[in-house]
Each structure stands twice: as C-alpha cells, then as structure tokens.
Design an enzyme around this catalytic site. Structure first.
Site, short mmCIF file in Angstrom:
data_model
loop_
_atom_site.label_atom_id
_atom_site.label_comp_id
_atom_site.label_asym_id
_atom_site.label_seq_id
_atom_site.Cartn_x
_atom_site.Cartn_y
_atom_site.Cartn_z
N ASP A 26 6.47 3.13 -20.04
CA ASP A 26 5.37 3.59 -19.18
C ASP A 26 4.01 3.55 -19.86
OD1 ASP A 26 6.54 4.14 -16.66
OD2 ASP A 26 7.56 5.85 -17.52
N THR A 56 20.49 3.94 -7.55
CA THR A 56 19.27 4.73 -7.48
C THR A 56 19.34 5.88 -8.47
OG1 THR A 56 17.69 5.77 -5.95
CG2 THR A 56 19.99 6.45 -5.75
N SER A 79 11.54 13.99 -7.35
CA SER A 79 12.94 13.55 -7.28
C SER A 79 13.78 14.61 -6.59
CB SER A 79 13.50 13.27 -8.68
OG SER A 79 14.85 12.90 -8.60
N ARG A 112 8.76 5.64 -2.84
CA ARG A 112 7.82 5.33 -3.92
C ARG A 112 8.23 4.05 -4.63
NH1 ARG A 112 7.47 9.96 -5.87
NH2 ARG A 112 8.60 9.81 -7.85
N TRP A 169 5.78 1.02 -5.50
CA TRP A 169 5.60 0.41 -6.83
C TRP A 169 5.74 -1.10 -6.74
CZ3 TRP A 169 3.20 4.02 -8.84
CH2 TRP A 169 3.69 5.27 -9.23
N ASP A 206 9.73 0.74 -10.91
CA ASP A 206 8.47 1.32 -11.38
C ASP A 206 7.82 0.48 -12.47
OD1 ASP A 206 10.62 3.05 -10.60
OD2 ASP A 206 9.42 4.81 -11.09
#
Length: 400
Positions: free
Chosen positions: A118, A236, A366, A248, A252, A176
């Site tokens: 990230d 998932t 979440s 989301r 993304w 993501d």
C-alpha cells in the site's frame, strides 16, 4: 464619456474571467462544491485538534464518542496529509499546509517499508501531492525510495505485486493493489527507468486476466501459487461472498484501470475501465442516488448499508474516465455529478463540528470482520475532495 469608458472596462474584465460553468446544472454543482469545501475546511480544523502526536486519523465511533487513529504503517496513513494538501490547494490557508508538513514528518520513514503493497496509498497520496504543490528533491527522493520498496514485492513468475503475506506457497493479490501502481508509473517518468513501468503494466495485465469475471465484476482476492503462478483460489475478504461484487473492490478496479490508461494510453486499459463502469452503472442493484450498497450482491438489499467510500472513489474515477471515453462522456459525467450531489446531502455529509471532524458519514470498512461498519473513513474524505477538485478543474478548463 466616463460612463462609456467604465462600461468598456467592465466588459473587458468579464471577458477575461474563466468560464466556470457551461450550463446551469454545472453552475449549481460548483456552488455546492464551494460550500462543501468550506465545510470540509471547518471540519478539518476540528479534526486537527483531535489527532494525537505521531498518529493518523482513521475513523470516528459516534456511539462511544471515540476518535480512532493509527500509526504511520497503517495503509490509510497517507490520506489525512493528502486531504490537508487538497484543502490547502483550494483555500491557501497555511494552517492546512503546516499540519500536512507535520504529518509528513511522521510518515517519511514508511518509504523503507517493504512489508506492505500500500505504499502508493501511503506515500503517493501524501508526498505525491506535496511534490505537485511544491516540487523538491527531498520529496522526489522519498517517493523514489517508496517505489523501490514497493517493487521488491513483485514476483515475475506470478506477474503481480504481493498484497498480503499468506501461508507458505500462497501469493495473495487483492484488487485494491491496482491503486498503488500510480507510484510506479511516476517513478518511470521521473527516472527514465522502465523497470517500474514494466512491473506496473505486468501487474495490471495479470489482474485483468485473473481477477475479473465475464461480466467484468471483480473478485476481491486471488491466491496464486508463489512457485508456479497457478491460481489456487479466488475469494473475498471484505465482500459478502467469494462470488459477490464487493462495492469498493469494483471502485478500486474502475479507478485503477482508468489511471493505468492515463499513464500508458494502451487501449486495453481504457476498454477494461469502460467495462467496469458499465457493470457498476447498469447493475440492477445500483441505487438511484449513486451511493452503492456495500456489496452489489448483499443479501438484504434494499436494507443493506451503503458505502460512501466506494461512491467517492467511483465519482473521482468516472470524472477522469469521462475525458477519455467519447461515447460515454455524458453518462460518466452525469453519474459522477449524481454521486457528488448525493454525498453533499444531509444523509451522507456530517454537520459541522460533529463526526470527529470527518466530512462524510456512512462508509463500510469490512462487515465480515465487523470492522469500521457504518462510520466515517479517512479515504472516503480524500477521494470526495479529489472528486470535487477534479470536477472544478475539468469544468473550468472545458474538458468535461
């Protein structure tokens, strides 16, 4: 004569003003955006008083009046300084710049963090924006070091940057991760080193091949075999089910492939972004106000929670995509406008002085983990600010 001269001066000055809106609708949206930005500045002045030294805003729990923070290694750490820099860019209020610089000081060490995928979120949304406002060798060095750290997580056999550290033999990649490629594209442009570009495009290609279903909805997680690159499973982590379309995650993907087209001008990525946009906007469960349910396949629609963070990301992505897709330009623009105006309503936008200083309410982190459910989230604010500033810029330059 004096009157005529004054009239001529007035007309000349009007003619020199930029065209802020091409339609009555745009003018109304711009007025609302100005209100939102002023309100956002007031909210972040509140938030600034709540942030402990060395900590980064994450969310706010209204039920127990708790302002929740993280350290710099949390994946969201770049969004608060990034939002401050957006507010400074708009208001020129040095308070926001000073606070952003203070937070960047705490964040800088993450440039060496090789344990996360990230770094795009963390470092490009923060130092990347800082460098756009005030280019410097220091920012450049921090961002390049960050890109080098991110590159160490790439496995050429798999063809992806590893997202999460799993069990031996596992290689977990989440949708993501498309968002973190922008840092690598930037590094190639700055250095001329194509290795960053190749990593980014290889990751985008592998993800395009294995993360998407026939209808262009996306799995959240693909678990590859780290030795062979074969797929162990698709599943998932934060969605309703392995087969569902976590909202989301779709956002993304939409944003990621739009950005990848911008950086490469490869038609494949534009086609992919268009396919994803079509899936979202044409879905039977896409709400009229443009704020998606947390999962397009949640079992309790229409009573399922909305995810404002997904909506904000979608709005920003759709605005950019509208500038590339001639045949869908009006559709994407209208969808983004709908989202911005919906997020501006009392249903989603917090009252001044509440919500821990966050701008928006009702995001979902979440649900499966019972984490950050129906709360404000720092990245929802960031992408809402980005969408609004993007809209202003596109209208003022006539690109929308």
């Amino acid at each position: 004569m004096k009157f005529i001269f004054s009239f001529i001066i007035l007309i000349a000055s009007i003619c020199q003003q930029p065209v802020l809106a091409q339609s009555k609708k745009e003018a109304g949206i711009l007025v609302q955006i100005e209100t939102n930005l002023r309100d956002a500045a007031r909210q972040y002045e509140v938030m600034m008083q709540l942030v402990p030294p060395g900590q980064f805003p994450r969310t706010y729990n209204a039920g127990i009046d708790k302002f929740v923070t993280s350290n710099s290694s949390w994946w969201c750490s770049g969004f608060y300084p990034g939002s401050l820099l957006y507010l400074y860019k708009e208001s020129k209020n040095k308070v926001f710049l000073d606070e952003a610089n203070r937070m960047l000081g705490f964040l800088e060490k993450e440039k060496n963090n090789k344990n996360t995928h990230d770094l795009g979120f963390m470092m490009y949304c923060s130092f990347g924006n800082a460098n756009k406002l005030n280019p410097s060798e220091k920012y450049k060095d921090i961002l390049l070091t960050s890109a080098q750290s991110l590159s160490t997580r790439f496995n050429p056999t798999v063809g992806c940057i590893k997202s999460w550290n799993g069990k031996p033999g596992e290689y977990l990649v989440i949708i993501d991760n498309m968002m973190n490629l922008e840092l690598l594209f930037w590094a190639t442009k700055v250095t001329g080193d194509s290795s960053y570009y190749k990593i980014a495009t290889t990751h985008a290609n592998t993800t395009m091949q294995h993360h998407f279903r026939d209808d262009y909805s996306s799995y959240h997680v693909v678990n590859y075999n780290s030795q062979t690159g074969a797929i162990n499973e698709r599943k998932t982590a934060q969605g309703f089910s392995d087969a569902s379309a976590w909202a989301r995650g779709q956002a993304w993907g939409l944003y990621g492939y739009t950005m990848t087209y911008r950086e490469t001008r490869d038609q494949r990525y534009l086609d992919q972004a268009n396919h994803i946009a079509r899936f979202i906007l044409k879905h039977k469960n896409y709400p009229a106000d443009g704020i998606p349910y947390w999962d397009f396949d949640a079992d309790n629609i229409p009573d399922a929670l909305r995810d404002v963070s997904a909506a904000a990301v979608m709005a920003s992505a759709l605005l950019e995509l509208s500038t590339y897709s001639k045949e869908n330009k009006k559709t994407y623009k209208a969808a983004a406008e709908k989202i911005i105006m919906s997020l501006s309503s009392e249903r989603y936008k917090a009252k001044i002085g509440t919500n821990g200083g966050f701008i928006l309410e009702h995001s979902v982190g979440s649900i499966p983990h019972k984490s950050e459910v129906d709360v404000p989230l720092t990245y929802a604010d960031y992408y809402f600010l980005e969408a609004m500033l993007r809209y202003k810029s596109l209208v003022e330059t006539g690109k929308i």
